[in-house]
Design a protein around this motif. Sequence first.
Motif, PDB file in Angstrom:
ATOM      1  N   PRO A  62      52.936 -11.115 -36.337  1.00 15.42           N
ATOM      2  CA  PRO A  62      51.631 -10.452 -36.271  1.00 15.42           C
ATOM      3  C   PRO A  62      50.704 -10.953 -37.371  1.00 15.42           C
ATOM      4  N   VAL A  63      49.416 -11.016 -37.058  1.00 18.87           N
ATOM      5  CA  VAL A  63      48.434 -11.443 -38.058  1.00 18.87           C
ATOM      6  C   VAL A  63      47.281 -10.443 -38.078  1.00 18.87           C
ATOM      7  N   SER A  64      46.689 -10.297 -39.236  1.00 22.29           N
ATOM      8  CA  SER A  64      45.551  -9.402 -39.413  1.00 22.29           C
ATOM      9  C   SER A  64      44.256 -10.203 -39.386  1.00 22.29           C
ATOM     10  N   GLU A  65      43.145  -9.501 -39.405  1.00 25.29           N
ATOM     11  CA  GLU A  65      41.845 -10.180 -39.438  1.00 25.29           C
ATOM     12  C   GLU A  65      41.697 -11.001 -40.712  1.00 25.29           C
ATOM     13  N   MET A  66      42.257 -10.509 -41.794  1.00 24.99           N
ATOM     14  CA  MET A  66      42.168 -11.237 -43.064  1.00 24.99           C
ATOM     15  C   MET A  66      42.945 -12.549 -43.004  1.00 24.99           C
ATOM     16  N   GLU A  67      44.074 -12.540 -42.293  1.00 26.21           N
ATOM     17  CA  GLU A  67      44.931 -13.726 -42.233  1.00 26.21           C
ATOM     18  C   GLU A  67      44.416 -14.774 -41.254  1.00 26.21           C
ATOM     19  N   TYR A  72      41.113 -13.659 -34.742  1.00 29.22           N
ATOM     20  CA  TYR A  72      41.031 -12.199 -34.585  1.00 29.22           C
ATOM     21  C   TYR A  72      39.680 -11.792 -34.007  1.00 29.22           C
ATOM     22  N   GLN A  73      38.613 -12.363 -34.537  1.00 24.99           N
ATOM     23  CA  GLN A  73      37.277 -12.012 -34.073  1.00 24.99           C
ATOM     24  C   GLN A  73      37.023 -12.487 -32.649  1.00 24.99           C
ATOM     25  N   MET A  74      37.616 -13.627 -32.281  1.00 30.92           N
ATOM     26  CA  MET A  74      37.473 -14.120 -30.915  1.00 30.92           C
ATOM     27  C   MET A  74      38.146 -13.180 -29.929  1.00 30.92           C
ATOM     28  N   VAL A  75      39.358 -12.747 -30.251  1.00 34.53           N
ATOM     29  CA  VAL A  75      40.069 -11.808 -29.383  1.00 34.53           C
ATOM     30  C   VAL A  75      39.299 -10.500 -29.277  1.00 34.53           C
ATOM     31  N   GLN A  76      38.771 -10.037 -30.394  1.00 34.00           N
ATOM     32  CA  GLN A  76      38.016  -8.790 -30.407  1.00 34.00           C
ATOM     33  C   GLN A  76      36.752  -8.897 -29.548  1.00 34.00           C
ATOM     34  N   LYS A  77      36.028 -10.011 -29.679  1.00 32.35           N
ATOM     35  CA  LYS A  77      34.793 -10.215 -28.915  1.00 32.35           C
ATOM     36  C   LYS A  77      35.060 -10.240 -27.418  1.00 32.35           C
ATOM     37  N   LEU A  78      36.080 -10.977 -27.002  1.00 24.02           N
ATOM     38  CA  LEU A  78      36.392 -11.088 -25.577  1.00 24.02           C
ATOM     39  C   LEU A  78      36.956  -9.776 -25.028  1.00 24.02           C
ATOM     40  N   SER A  79      37.714  -9.058 -25.844  1.00 23.71           N
ATOM     41  CA  SER A  79      38.242  -7.759 -25.408  1.00 23.71           C
ATOM     42  C   SER A  79      37.100  -6.774 -25.172  1.00 23.71           C
ATOM     43  N   ASP A  80      36.130  -6.767 -26.079  1.00 19.01           N
ATOM     44  CA  ASP A  80      34.965  -5.906 -25.905  1.00 19.01           C
ATOM     45  C   ASP A  80      34.207  -6.284 -24.627  1.00 19.01           C
ATOM     46  N   VAL A  89      47.423  -9.174 -32.212  1.00 17.05           N
ATOM     47  CA  VAL A  89      47.298 -10.632 -32.298  1.00 17.05           C
ATOM     48  C   VAL A  89      48.504 -11.201 -33.050  1.00 17.05           C
ATOM     49  N   TYR A  90      49.092 -12.238 -32.462  1.00 12.16           N
ATOM     50  CA  TYR A  90      50.280 -12.876 -33.046  1.00 12.16           C
ATOM     51  C   TYR A  90      50.088 -14.390 -33.085  1.00 12.16           C
ATOM     52  N   ILE A  91      50.776 -15.005 -34.026  1.00 13.43           N
ATOM     53  CA  ILE A  91      50.825 -16.471 -34.101  1.00 13.43           C
ATOM     54  C   ILE A  91      52.287 -16.904 -34.042  1.00 13.43           C
ATOM     55  N   VAL A  92      52.560 -17.897 -33.204  1.00 11.29           N
ATOM     56  CA  VAL A  92      53.906 -18.454 -33.051  1.00 11.29           C
ATOM     57  C   VAL A  92      54.034 -19.657 -33.974  1.00 11.29           C
ATOM     58  N   PRO A  93      55.045 -19.687 -34.852  1.00  8.61           N
ATOM     59  CA  PRO A  93      55.205 -20.800 -35.791  1.00  8.61           C
ATOM     60  C   PRO A  93      55.763 -22.055 -35.113  1.00  8.61           C
ATOM     61  N   ALA A 110      49.718  -7.513 -26.277  1.00  4.71           N
ATOM     62  CA  ALA A 110      49.632  -8.448 -27.397  1.00  4.71           C
ATOM     63  C   ALA A 110      49.260  -9.823 -26.861  1.00  4.71           C
ATOM     64  N   VAL A 111      48.525 -10.559 -27.659  1.00  6.41           N
ATOM     65  CA  VAL A 111      48.189 -11.955 -27.359  1.00  6.41           C
ATOM     66  C   VAL A 111      48.779 -12.811 -28.467  1.00  6.41           C
ATOM     67  N   ALA A 112      49.466 -13.870 -28.082  1.00  4.78           N
ATOM     68  CA  ALA A 112      50.082 -14.766 -29.061  1.00  4.78           C
ATOM     69  C   ALA A 112      49.651 -16.209 -28.797  1.00  4.78           C
ATOM     70  N   VAL A 113      49.338 -16.905 -29.854  1.00  8.13           N
ATOM     71  CA  VAL A 113      49.010 -18.328 -29.758  1.00  8.13           C
ATOM     72  C   VAL A 113      49.862 -19.086 -30.762  1.00  8.13           C
ATOM     73  N   THR A 114      50.131 -20.335 -30.475  1.00  9.53           N
ATOM     74  CA  THR A 114      50.920 -21.137 -31.401  1.00  9.53           C
ATOM     75  C   THR A 114      50.013 -21.751 -32.466  1.00  9.53           C
ATOM     76  N   GLU A 115      50.631 -22.149 -33.562  1.00  9.99           N
ATOM     77  CA  GLU A 115      49.887 -22.888 -34.585  1.00  9.99           C
ATOM     78  C   GLU A 115      49.317 -24.169 -33.993  1.00  9.99           C
ATOM     79  N   GLY A 116      50.087 -24.768 -33.080  1.00  8.98           N
ATOM     80  CA  GLY A 116      49.659 -26.024 -32.477  1.00  8.98           C
ATOM     81  C   GLY A 116      48.369 -25.905 -31.689  1.00  8.98           C
TER      82      GLY A 116
END
Length: 289
Positions: A62-67, A72-80, A89-93, A110-116
């Motif tokens: 899991p990742v926060s807006e700070m991280e 985070y803001q993109m997911v928030q904008k599209l969700s709205d 929001v999650y990031i896959v290593p 939950a939405v997860a994206v990879t670092e790649g």
Amino acid sequence: MTNQLKTVALLAALSGLLIAISYWVIGGSSGLIIGIGLAAVTNLFSWYQSDKIALAVYRAQPVSEMEAPGLYQMVQKLSDRANIPMPRVYIVPSQGANAFATGRDPEHAAVAVTEGILNILPEDELEGVIAHELTHIINRDTLTQAVAATVAGAISFLAQMLSYSLWFGGGSRDNNRGGNLFGVLLTVILAPVAATIIQLAISRTREFSADAGSAKLTGNPRALARALQRLEASAKQIPLNANPAYEPLLIINSISRQFLGNLFSSHPATEVRVAALLKLEEQLPTKAY
């Protein structure tokens, strides 16, 4: 037949297959009853645990807006824009470029994206990918895919039990089983294959709908089309390795599987998806947000 009806029919076929193989493994009316119960339990388990399992399979963090402020803001904008609660929001290593959504409904998603994927996609293409995943959440595809994966796994497990039974001298212990050894052998061999084919067919029907939903949500079908082409090329170089049962959750095949053909692919061919998106581009007005 619409994609929704196709999905319902395929899930019914998958549950029916689970009940049928329970009949072979356990035998008679008891097998049928236990098969129905097993189908109900696996579906209930998927309902409540689907998000946790998928995130664990891909080691998502899991990742926060700070991280990760941009993501985070993109997911928030599209969700709205989609009028749904913002998913976690999650990031896959992993440097394998991919993304997925999970959860039983928009309130537990939950939405997860990879670092790649964060490294290779420009902002408009990443936005198309996120919108695709949010559409899966809106359509409850995340739950559908989790149920399909769990039921298919149960079928494979029961087929394995039946093969052990035959190997160690079983196979005819219940005269009410209603079949013969040849039928049992066919069940052992074909049931897991059939379950996999049905599971993958469910995945393919949902991808087109999610692509279309992304196009409508962003007003930019071409961006997602470019993203899919870029992700496919990346997957050939850096595959995302994980449990194959959960590959249908991903936005694109984690590795190139053209040699297996469409029947054994978890996603439609990328060129077909791109063509469908470009056709949508002709129908959708360009939106300025």
